[in-house]
Design a protein around this motif. Structure first.
Motif, short mmCIF file in Angstrom:
data_model
loop_
_atom_site.label_atom_id
_atom_site.label_comp_id
_atom_site.label_asym_id
_atom_site.label_seq_id
_atom_site.Cartn_x
_atom_site.Cartn_y
_atom_site.Cartn_z
N SER A 1 -8.78 -10.73 -0.76
CA SER A 1 -10.02 -10.31 -1.43
C SER A 1 -9.75 -9.06 -2.26
CB SER A 1 -11.12 -10.04 -0.41
OG SER A 1 -10.75 -9.00 0.46
N VAL A 2 -10.27 -9.05 -3.48
CA VAL A 2 -9.97 -8.00 -4.44
C VAL A 2 -11.22 -7.20 -4.76
CG1 VAL A 2 -9.10 -7.53 -6.76
CG2 VAL A 2 -8.13 -9.39 -5.43
N SER A 3 -11.07 -5.90 -4.78
CA SER A 3 -12.15 -5.01 -5.21
C SER A 3 -12.08 -4.86 -6.73
CB SER A 3 -12.00 -3.65 -4.51
OG SER A 3 -13.05 -2.79 -4.87
N THR A 4 -12.97 -4.06 -7.30
CA THR A 4 -12.96 -3.79 -8.73
C THR A 4 -12.98 -2.29 -8.97
OG1 THR A 4 -15.37 -3.73 -8.99
CG2 THR A 4 -14.30 -5.90 -9.12
N SER A 5 -12.61 -1.89 -10.17
CA SER A 5 -12.65 -0.46 -10.51
C SER A 5 -14.07 0.08 -10.36
CB SER A 5 -12.16 -0.25 -11.94
OG SER A 5 -10.81 -0.61 -12.07
N PHE B 1 -3.50 -2.55 2.28
CA PHE B 1 -3.42 -1.96 3.61
C PHE B 1 -1.97 -1.70 4.01
CE2 PHE B 1 -2.76 -2.45 8.17
CZ PHE B 1 -3.56 -1.43 8.65
N LEU B 2 -1.08 -2.68 3.78
CA LEU B 2 0.32 -2.50 4.15
C LEU B 2 0.93 -1.33 3.37
CD1 LEU B 2 2.58 -3.67 5.89
CD2 LEU B 2 3.20 -5.16 3.97
N THR B 3 0.58 -1.23 2.09
CA THR B 3 1.07 -0.12 1.27
C THR B 3 0.47 1.20 1.73
OG1 THR B 3 1.31 -1.59 -0.63
CG2 THR B 3 1.25 0.77 -1.08
N GLY B 4 -0.85 1.20 1.99
CA GLY B 4 -1.50 2.42 2.44
C GLY B 4 -0.96 2.91 3.77
N ALA B 5 -0.69 1.98 4.68
CA ALA B 5 -0.13 2.36 5.97
C ALA B 5 1.24 3.01 5.80
CB ALA B 5 -0.04 1.14 6.88
N ASN B 6 2.07 2.43 4.92
CA ASN B 6 3.38 3.01 4.66
C ASN B 6 3.26 4.37 3.98
OD1 ASN B 6 5.93 1.33 5.27
ND2 ASN B 6 4.47 -0.21 4.58
N LEU B 7 2.27 4.50 3.08
CA LEU B 7 2.07 5.79 2.40
C LEU B 7 1.71 6.89 3.39
CD1 LEU B 7 0.21 4.99 -0.93
CD2 LEU B 7 2.18 6.50 -0.66
N PHE C 1 -3.11 2.90 -2.73
CA PHE C 1 -3.96 2.01 -1.93
C PHE C 1 -5.05 1.38 -2.80
CE2 PHE C 1 -7.89 1.33 0.45
CZ PHE C 1 -7.45 0.43 1.40
N SER C 2 -5.74 2.20 -3.57
CA SER C 2 -6.81 1.69 -4.44
C SER C 2 -6.24 0.81 -5.55
CB SER C 2 -7.60 2.85 -5.04
OG SER C 2 -8.25 3.59 -4.04
N TYR C 3 -5.08 1.20 -6.10
CA TYR C 3 -4.49 0.44 -7.20
C TYR C 3 -4.13 -0.97 -6.77
CZ TYR C 3 -3.79 5.31 -8.67
OH TYR C 3 -3.97 6.64 -8.97
N PHE D 1 -3.74 -6.85 -5.99
CA PHE D 1 -3.17 -7.84 -5.07
C PHE D 1 -4.01 -8.07 -3.82
CE2 PHE D 1 1.01 -6.32 -7.02
CZ PHE D 1 0.99 -7.33 -7.97
N GLY D 2 -5.10 -7.34 -3.65
CA GLY D 2 -5.98 -7.62 -2.54
C GLY D 2 -5.84 -6.68 -1.36
#
Length: 586
Positions: free
Chosen positions: A33-37, A134-140, A121-123, A128-129
C-alpha cells in the motif's frame, strides 16, 4: 493522536489471535500500500498533534551537515579504514564522498517535493509501499543508534588522549562477557544522555549549539591539516614503518581502497540527518538543495585533506585505529606532544556535533514511522511546548546509551556501514521509480524490470571483482559486465519516457546519476565482510517478524479507521491536483 485506531487487533488476546489468523490477507493489502505526498504532508503529519516549528535556513542545514559528518567520519573511522587502504585512504574518502553526493541528489529531490521529517522512510512509502519503507526505516533507526553508540565510545578514546589517560582506564572490563562486548563505558553513556536532554528542549537552540561547536571544530580541523602537512614526511605515502609490511601507495591493492571506502561511508550519514530536518525548514525549495548537497561537497574536501595530512604524518602501519590524529603526537620527545591534546579537544567538539545532529535525525525518523502506525503512535507525539518529538528522542537516547555502554567500536562500524549502504541504494531506486511511474496511470513493469536487471548486473560485476583471480579473464568479465550495465541503462533511457518533471529541483542527468549511485552502493556493499551480512540478515529478519506480528495489524486497524489513505484494493492513489501543481509538471 490515534491510539484508539490501532486498539482493535490488540484490545485482548482473543482479538490479537483473530488478527493473526488474517495475517496473509492483511499482508496482501498493506505491504504494497502506497501513501501520497499530499497525505504525508497533511493527514499523516497531523497525527503528531503540534507541528514542528519552521525555524531553519540553509546555513543551519550546512552547519548541521558539516557537524554531523565530520565528527563521526575522520575522528572515528580513519584509523580503521587505514588498516585496509593504507596511504590510499584519501581515495577511499573521495570514492565514498562521490557516492554520497549522488545519493544526496536523490534525497534532495524528494525533500524539496515532500518536506517532511521522515526522510528515506517517507520517500519509500510513497513509491514502493509500506513494507519496503518499514524495512528501510528500521535499518535507518538501527544505523543511527549504532553509529551514535560508536561515536560516543570514540569520544571516550579522544578524551582519554586529551588528558593523558588511556581509555582502557575509563572503561570497566567484565571478563565473563564475550570479547567486543566486555568493556563497560560509563562516560559514553553520560554524553549520550546529556545530548538527549538538549535535543528534547528545542530544535532551534540545538542548531545554535551545533553552529558554535562546528565553528570551533572547523578551526581545529584547519590546525590538524596544517600540522600534518608541516610536520609530516612525503615518504610515508609509500613506505611503511615495518619493512616487512606491504609498501607503496596501494599496499593492499584496489580491493583495500574500496573496503576502506565502504567503512568510511559511515562518515556521510550526517547529510541524511539533514534531510530529516526538512519539515522545520522555512524555504525548502531554496534551502534544502544548498544544505544537503553543499554540506557533502564541503565535507568531502575536508575529509580528503585530513586523510592526506594523517598519511603524511605517520606511516600507515603505525596509525592508531581508535584515535589516529591525537595519538600521532602523543608520547613524542621533540616538544610536540602538546599537539595531541589540542587535537583531542578538537576531535571531542567534532564528535559532540556529530552526535547532536545524528540524534536529532534519529528522533525525527522514529517520529514519522510512528505517524504511519507501523510502530506505536506514542513515538509520533510532538510536545506542545518544545515542538520537538520528545518521546522518540528520549526512547532512542536511552537505547543508544545502553548500546554505547558495552559494545565495541569494530562490532558497531561494520553493521552500520551495510545498513547505510542498503538505505542509500533503496532511495536511489525510489527516485528513478517516482520519475518514470505515475501511480495509477503508468505501467510500472518496464521501470521495475530495469531496476532489477541493472541491480543484478551490478551484483555480477561486484562478485567478479571480489572472487575471480586477477588476470586477463577477470578484466574481460568486468568489461563485459560494465558494457551490459551501460547498455541496459541506455536502453531504458531511450525507450521509457519520464512522466514527472520536477518544477523546483530534480536530480540532473536522469536516470544516469541515480543509476551510478545504485551501482556504487552495490559495489561498496560487496566490499564488506561476511559477518556483516550475517548481522544485517539477522536484524532484517527481526524487523520482518516485527512487521508481520505487529505493524501490519496496527496499520490495518488505522487504515480501517480512515487514518491511512491507501485503499483496501491495494490500488494506488493519484496525488491531488494541488500537490501536483506545486511540485511537478506531469
Amino acid at each position: 493522536m490515534d491510539s484508539s485506531s490501532s486498539s482493535s487487533s490488540f484490545s485482548s488476546l482473543r482479538a490479537y489471535l483473530s488478527a493473526l489468523s488474517h495475517t496473509p490477507t492483511r499482508l496482501a493489502l498493506r505491504a504494497l500500500s502506497v501513501s501520497t505526498s499530499y497525505d504525508e504532508m497533511s493527514q499523516v503529519r497531523a497525527r503528531s498533534g503540534t507541528s514542528m516549528r519552521k525555524t531553519l535556513r540553509w546555513f543551519d542545514l550546512v552547519s548541521l551537515g558539516i557537524g554531523g559528518m565530520v565528527g563521526a567520519g575522520v575522528f572515528v573511522t580513519t584509523g580503521h579504514a587505514t588498516l585496509y587502504a593504507g596511504p590510499a585512504v584519501l581515495l577511499s574518502y573521495a570514492i565514498a564522498g562521490f557516492c554520497a553526493l549522488l545519493s544526496a541528489f536523490c534525497y534532495t529531490e524528494f525533500a524539496v517535493d515532500m518536506p517532511v521529517a521522515g526522510g528515506a522512510f517517507s520517500y519509500l512509502r510513497v513509491t514502493f509501499g509500506e513494507f519496503a519503507a518499514f524495512l528501510t526505516g528500521a535499518n535507518l533507526v538501527a544505523d543511527y543508534v549504532l553509529s551514535n553508540a560508536a561515536v560516543a565510545r570514540g569520544l571516550t578514546a579522544y578524551l582519554g588522549t586529551t588528558i593523558g589517560i588511556s581509555s582502557a582506564k575509563w572503561r570497566l572490563t567484565v571478563p565473563s562477557l564475550p570479547k567486543g562486548f566486555n568493556e563497560i563505558d560509563f562516560v559514553a553513556v553520560a554524553v549520550v544522555l546529556l545530548i538527549t536532554l538538549v535535543i528534547c528542549y528545542s530544535t532551534r537552540e540545538s542548531s545554535v549549539v551545533n553552529m558554535i561547536l562546528t565553528a570551533l571544530h572547523i578551526l581545529f580541523i584547519a590546525f590538524v591539516i596544517m600540522m600534518g602537512f608541516w610536520r609530516g614526511n612525503w615518504k610515508n605515502f609509500t613506505e611503511p614503518a615495518n619493512p616487512h609490511n606491504p609498501s607503496g601507495f596501494f599496499p593492499h591493492g584496489a580491493a583495500g581502497v574500496f573496503k576502506g571506502a565502504a567503512l568510511v561511508y559511515l562518515s556521510y550519514i550526517g547529510y541524511d540527518a539533514v534531510s530529516t530536518m526538512a519539515e522545520e525548514v522555512r524555504d525548502p525549495v531554496k534551502d534544502i538543495p544548498v544544505g544537503v548537497s553543499g554540506s557533502v561537497v564541503v565535507v568531502t574536501v575536508l575529509y580528503c585533506l585530513m586523510a592526506a595530512s594523517m598519511t603524511k604524518l605517520l606511516p600507515y602501519d603505525v596509525i592508531n585505529a581508535e584515535a589516529p590524529f591525537s595519538a600521532a603526537f602523543s608520547g613524542r620527545s621533540d616538544g610536540w606532544g602538546w599537539v595531541s591534546r589540542v587535537i583531542g579537544v578538537g576531535a571531542s567538539f567534532g564528535i559532540l556535533t556529530s552526535l547532536l545532529v545524528a540524534m536529532l535525525g534519529q528522533a525525527r525518523y522514529m517520529c514519522v514511522i510512528g505517524r504511519s502506525n507501523v510502530v506505536p503512535s506514542w513515538f509520533a507525539r510532538v510536545h506542545p511546548k518544545t515542538s520537538t518529538p520528545v518521546n522518540a528522542s528520549a526512547f532512542l537516547g536511552i537505547f543508544t546509551a545502553a548500546i554505547a555502554l558495552f559494545t565495541d567500536l569494530d562490532v558497531l562500524l561494520n553493521l552500520v556501514c551495510i545498513g547505510t549502504l542498503f538505505v542509500f541504494y533503496m532511495v536511489a531506486n525510489a527516485v528513478i521509480y517516482r520519475r518514470y511511474v505515475a501511480t495509477g496511470t503508468t505501467n510500472p513493469w518496464p521501470t521495475l524490470s530495469f531496476l532489477c536487471s541493472f541491480s543484478i548486473t551490478a551484483i555480477m560485476f561486484t562478485l567478479i571483482w571480489k572472487f575471480v583471480p586477477t588476470g586477463g579473464a577477470k578484466a574481460g568479465m568486468l568489461s563485459v559486465s560494465g558494457v551490459i550495465a551501460i547498455a541496459i541503462l541506455q536502453l531504458f533511457h531511450c525507450m521509457v519516457p519520464q512522466v514527472r518533471k520536477p518544477e523546483f529541483w530534480g536530480v540532473p542527468f536522469m536516470p544516469w546519476i541515480p543509476s551510478i549511485s545504485i551501482f556504487l552502493n552495490v559495489f561498496l556493499l560487496g566490499s564488506l565482510d561476511g559477518p556483516s551480512y550475517v548481522r544485517f540478515g539477522f536484524f532484517s529478519a527481526v524487523a520482518v517478524l516485527f512487521y508481520v506480528f505487529y505493524s501490519v495489524h496496527a496499520s490495518f486497524d488505522a487504515e480501517g479507521d480512515d487514518s491511512l489513505t491507501a485503499n483496501k484494493n491495494g490500488e494506488i492513489h493519484v496525488e491531488s491536483k494541488e500537490i501536483e501543481d506545486q511540485s511537478f509538471e506531469v
